[in-house]
Design a protein around this motif. Structure first.
Motif, mmCIF file in Angstrom:
data_model
loop_
_atom_site.group_PDB
_atom_site.id
_atom_site.type_symbol
_atom_site.label_atom_id
_atom_site.label_comp_id
_atom_site.label_asym_id
_atom_site.label_seq_id
_atom_site.Cartn_x
_atom_site.Cartn_y
_atom_site.Cartn_z
ATOM 1 N N PRO A 58 28.241 13.672 45.756
ATOM 2 C CA PRO A 58 28.217 12.245 45.400
ATOM 3 C C PRO A 58 27.996 11.945 43.913
ATOM 4 O O PRO A 58 28.316 10.860 43.459
ATOM 5 N N ILE A 59 27.472 12.909 43.128
ATOM 6 C CA ILE A 59 27.287 12.651 41.687
ATOM 7 C C ILE A 59 28.474 13.194 40.872
ATOM 8 O O ILE A 59 28.530 13.039 39.651
ATOM 9 N N GLY A 60 29.433 13.832 41.541
ATOM 10 C CA GLY A 60 30.614 14.304 40.819
ATOM 11 C C GLY A 60 30.567 15.767 40.417
ATOM 12 O O GLY A 60 31.375 16.214 39.602
ATOM 13 N N ASN A 61 29.629 16.545 40.980
ATOM 14 C CA ASN A 61 29.665 18.003 40.780
ATOM 15 C C ASN A 61 30.737 18.588 41.688
ATOM 16 O O ASN A 61 30.809 18.232 42.873
ATOM 17 N N LEU A 62 31.541 19.507 41.137
ATOM 18 C CA LEU A 62 32.461 20.277 41.981
ATOM 19 C C LEU A 62 31.730 21.535 42.440
ATOM 20 O O LEU A 62 31.150 22.255 41.616
ATOM 21 N N ILE A 63 31.770 21.795 43.753
ATOM 22 C CA ILE A 63 31.087 22.983 44.284
ATOM 23 C C ILE A 63 32.052 23.763 45.162
ATOM 24 O O ILE A 63 32.680 23.205 46.070
ATOM 25 N N GLY A 64 32.183 25.045 44.863
ATOM 26 C CA GLY A 64 32.999 25.928 45.697
ATOM 27 C C GLY A 64 32.076 26.879 46.434
ATOM 28 O O GLY A 64 31.199 27.492 45.817
ATOM 29 N N ARG A 65 32.251 26.975 47.737
ATOM 30 C CA ARG A 65 31.383 27.880 48.514
ATOM 31 C C ARG A 65 32.166 29.087 49.019
ATOM 32 O O ARG A 65 33.213 28.938 49.669
ATOM 33 N N TYR A 66 31.654 30.267 48.716
ATOM 34 C CA TYR A 66 32.181 31.511 49.275
ATOM 35 C C TYR A 66 31.195 31.935 50.357
ATOM 36 O O TYR A 66 30.047 32.311 50.073
ATOM 37 N N GLN A 67 31.651 31.840 51.601
ATOM 38 C CA GLN A 67 30.748 32.037 52.739
ATOM 39 C C GLN A 67 30.063 33.399 52.729
ATOM 40 O O GLN A 67 30.672 34.396 52.339
ATOM 41 N N GLY A 68 28.821 33.407 53.188
ATOM 42 C CA GLY A 68 28.104 34.659 53.369
ATOM 43 C C GLY A 68 28.096 35.050 54.835
ATOM 44 O O GLY A 68 28.476 34.263 55.704
ATOM 45 N N LEU A 69 27.638 36.272 55.108
ATOM 46 C CA LEU A 69 27.613 36.748 56.495
ATOM 47 C C LEU A 69 26.519 36.039 57.289
ATOM 48 O O LEU A 69 26.665 35.808 58.485
ATOM 49 N N ASP A 70 25.440 35.684 56.598
ATOM 50 C CA ASP A 70 24.339 34.973 57.264
ATOM 51 C C ASP A 70 24.307 33.538 56.743
ATOM 52 O O ASP A 70 23.883 33.292 55.611
ATOM 53 N N SER A 71 24.746 32.615 57.573
ATOM 54 C CA SER A 71 24.874 31.234 57.073
ATOM 55 C C SER A 71 23.508 30.587 56.845
ATOM 56 O O SER A 71 23.420 29.547 56.200
ATOM 57 N N ALA A 72 22.437 31.215 57.358
ATOM 58 C CA ALA A 72 21.101 30.633 57.152
ATOM 59 C C ALA A 72 20.441 31.161 55.871
ATOM 60 O O ALA A 72 19.402 30.651 55.447
ATOM 61 N N ALA A 73 21.032 32.185 55.258
ATOM 62 C CA ALA A 73 20.386 32.780 54.075
ATOM 63 C C ALA A 73 20.517 31.840 52.872
ATOM 64 O O ALA A 73 21.554 31.184 52.709
ATOM 65 N N PRO A 74 19.472 31.757 52.034
ATOM 66 C CA PRO A 74 19.581 30.925 50.825
ATOM 67 C C PRO A 74 20.773 31.360 49.970
ATOM 68 O O PRO A 74 21.061 32.556 49.865
ATOM 69 N N VAL A 75 21.449 30.390 49.367
ATOM 70 C CA VAL A 75 22.672 30.688 48.606
ATOM 71 C C VAL A 75 22.336 31.073 47.171
ATOM 72 O O VAL A 75 21.299 30.666 46.633
ATOM 73 N N LEU A 76 23.219 31.844 46.582
ATOM 74 C CA LEU A 76 23.121 32.109 45.150
ATOM 75 C C LEU A 76 24.042 31.114 44.457
ATOM 76 O O LEU A 76 25.233 31.012 44.790
ATOM 77 N N LEU A 77 23.495 30.361 43.524
ATOM 78 C CA LEU A 77 24.266 29.342 42.812
ATOM 79 C C LEU A 77 24.620 29.889 41.430
ATOM 80 O O LEU A 77 23.743 30.387 40.714
ATOM 81 N N ILE A 78 25.901 29.798 41.092
ATOM 82 C CA ILE A 78 26.359 30.238 39.769
ATOM 83 C C ILE A 78 27.134 29.074 39.162
ATOM 84 O O ILE A 78 27.929 28.435 39.860
ATOM 85 N N GLY A 79 26.930 28.796 37.885
ATOM 86 C CA GLY A 79 27.748 27.740 37.298
ATOM 87 C C GLY A 79 27.260 27.256 35.962
ATOM 88 O O GLY A 79 26.348 27.836 35.346
ATOM 89 N N SER A 80 27.909 26.173 35.519
ATOM 90 C CA SER A 80 27.546 25.520 34.263
ATOM 91 C C SER A 80 28.257 24.165 34.249
ATOM 92 O O SER A 80 28.747 23.717 35.284
ATOM 93 N N HIS A 81 28.351 23.552 33.085
ATOM 94 C CA HIS A 81 28.866 22.171 33.042
ATOM 95 C C HIS A 81 30.327 22.094 32.622
ATOM 96 O O HIS A 81 30.806 22.916 31.846
ATOM 97 N N ILE A 82 30.988 21.043 33.115
ATOM 98 C CA ILE A 82 32.424 20.859 32.810
ATOM 99 C C ILE A 82 32.624 19.779 31.764
ATOM 100 O O ILE A 82 33.730 19.607 31.261
#
Ligand code: GLV
Ligand code: MN
Ligand code: MN
Length: 414
Positions: A58-82
């Motif tokens: 809703p704030i205009g961040n683009l997020i791409g998710r590469y699924q993990g084997l355990d959907s309950a595991a905390p995600v690793l976030l990688i990125g920066s600004h556009i």
């Protein structure tokens, strides 16, 4: 030496993204503009090619998710600004997004999914050039964005809420951009160093230990507009002359402390005609230091000095404090992961601090966060001459990929 595997494509994409601009002949990509839209459309396509499911929050961040084997595991976030500054280089921000995309592409090509999901994010606003605020995207993800910022306005009088709505975002659903506490394992930002240290030591990459704090202020001086030919010098209340005196005082104060830097990056005089004494002058102020006590004391002193200068010239003075971000330490565990990956890639480990501000500052309040710096040619940044080497870009992708693989090991430190 064999050809870099990831570097050439990453550099080509950075070039392509660097051409998506709101201006014809220079890179200027402000949040919630058509150029921002075009840029996230392009990055989303690359994310999808890399096997990621994409969304714009809703704030205009683009997020791409590469699924993990355990959907309950905390995600690793990688990125920066556009977003970019005006007349920007092409690496500040996009390097951290597209390095993440390249690392995920490598996983996808190999048919590998990790035990945890990887989210690659293109934050909507880090530079804080369009609106008198910054970290809109990273703060929204952390749930720390004050909804009052939605009412802040750009130079044209357009509010954040209006610009975001026109962009396709939803100010009313801001809270939905926030990740749940504990749902992010760590945030990793790859960024051009924007300084000369790595180059001076002939090192391609560096691990960031800390980021210096920053204050941003807006100063308005009010005098009296008048005729440039008829008002004697002693009778004038020239707001721009007052601003000039104030700016030199800022420079003197900041030069007096080795750890302090201060910049007036924008000035405007009104009514702005060759034959009219300026009745109003506005300028911005950016003060930074690794030590928050030093920075705050300097800012207080500068504010008092500007008020004194204004009073001595019969000028009204309004000073708005727009942004105050404390110095930030990068998470020791992320530094450890990066050091292990650098060693694994045969890259010497070098630690350094950051003079520039980064989304990592906002993220560090919410989850373990850290940064990998990439060597910057001649230390030049916030300038179209900003440049990195293809070999260094390649090494950054390899290090990120190795961090991902290392974290997938059962014994990986959390
Ligand atoms: C962002 O680049 C900043 O440090 O101002
Ligand atoms: Mn940046
Ligand atoms: Mn920048």
């Amino acid at each position: 030496m064999s050809a870099p595997a990831f570097g050439p494509e990453l550099m080509a994409r950075l070039d392509e993204l660097g051409r998506i601009s709101g201006d014809q002949d220079r890179l200027n990509r402000q949040p919630f503009t058509p150029a921002h839209h075009a840029a996230i459309d392009r990055v989303a396509a690359w994310m999808q090619e890399a096997g990621m499911a994409t969304r714009v929050d809703p704030i205009g961040n683009l997020i791409g998710r590469y699924q993990g084997l355990d959907s309950a595991a905390p995600v690793l976030l990688i990125g920066s600004h556009i977003d970019s500054v005006v007349d920007a280089g092409r690496y500040d921000g996009p390097l951290g997004i597209l390095t993440g995309v390249a690392a995920v592409q490598a996983l996808h090509d190999a048919g590998v999914h990790l035990p945890f999901a990887v989210d690659v994010v293109a934050f909507c606003d880090e530079e804080g050039v369009r609106f008198p605020t910054t970290f809109l995207g990273s703060k929204a993800i952390c749930g720390t964005l004050d909804p009052a910022v939605l009412e802040l306005r750009d130079k044209e009088g357009i509010s954040v809420a209006q610009a975001l709505t026109a962009f396709g975002g939803d100010p009313a659903r801001l809270a939905e951009a926030a990740y749940a506490p504990g749902s992010i394992r760590a945030f990793l930002e790859v960024h051009i160093e924007q300084g000369p240290l790595l180059e001076a030591e002939e090192r391609p990459l560096g691990i960031v230990t800390a980021i210096q704090g920053q204050s941003r202020l807006a100063v308005v001086l009010d005098g009296m507009a008048g005729h440039a030919g008829t008002v004697p010098m002693a009778h004038r209340r020239d707001a721009l002359a007052g601003a000039a005196e104030a700016i030199l005082a800022v420079e003197r104060r900041c030069a007096a402390s080795p750890d302090l830097v201060g910049t007036v990056g924008r000035i405007d005089a009104q009514p702005g005609a060759v034959n009219v004494i300026p009745g109003r002058a506005m300028f911005t102020l950016d003060v930074r230091a690794p030590n928050d006590t030093l920075r705050k004391a300097a800012v207080d002193e500068i504010v008092q000095t500007i008020q004194r200068i204004a009073a001595s010239r019969g000028l009204g003075c309004t000073i708005g404090r727009e942004h105050d971000q404390p110095a930030t330490s990068c998470a020791p565990r992320v530094q450890r992961w990066l050091a292990q990956a650098l060693r694994g890639e045969g890259v010497p480990v070098k630690y350094l601090s950051s003079g520039a501000g980064h989304d990592t500052m906002a993220m560090a309040e919410f989850c373990p966060a850290g940064m990998l710096f990439v060597r910057c040619k001649a230390g030049i940044s916030h300038n179209p001459l900003e440049s990195i080497a293809v070999e260094d870009a390649d090494a950054a992708v390899r290090v990120v990929l190795r961090v991902l693989h290392d974290l997938a090991q059962p014994e990986a430190s959390r």
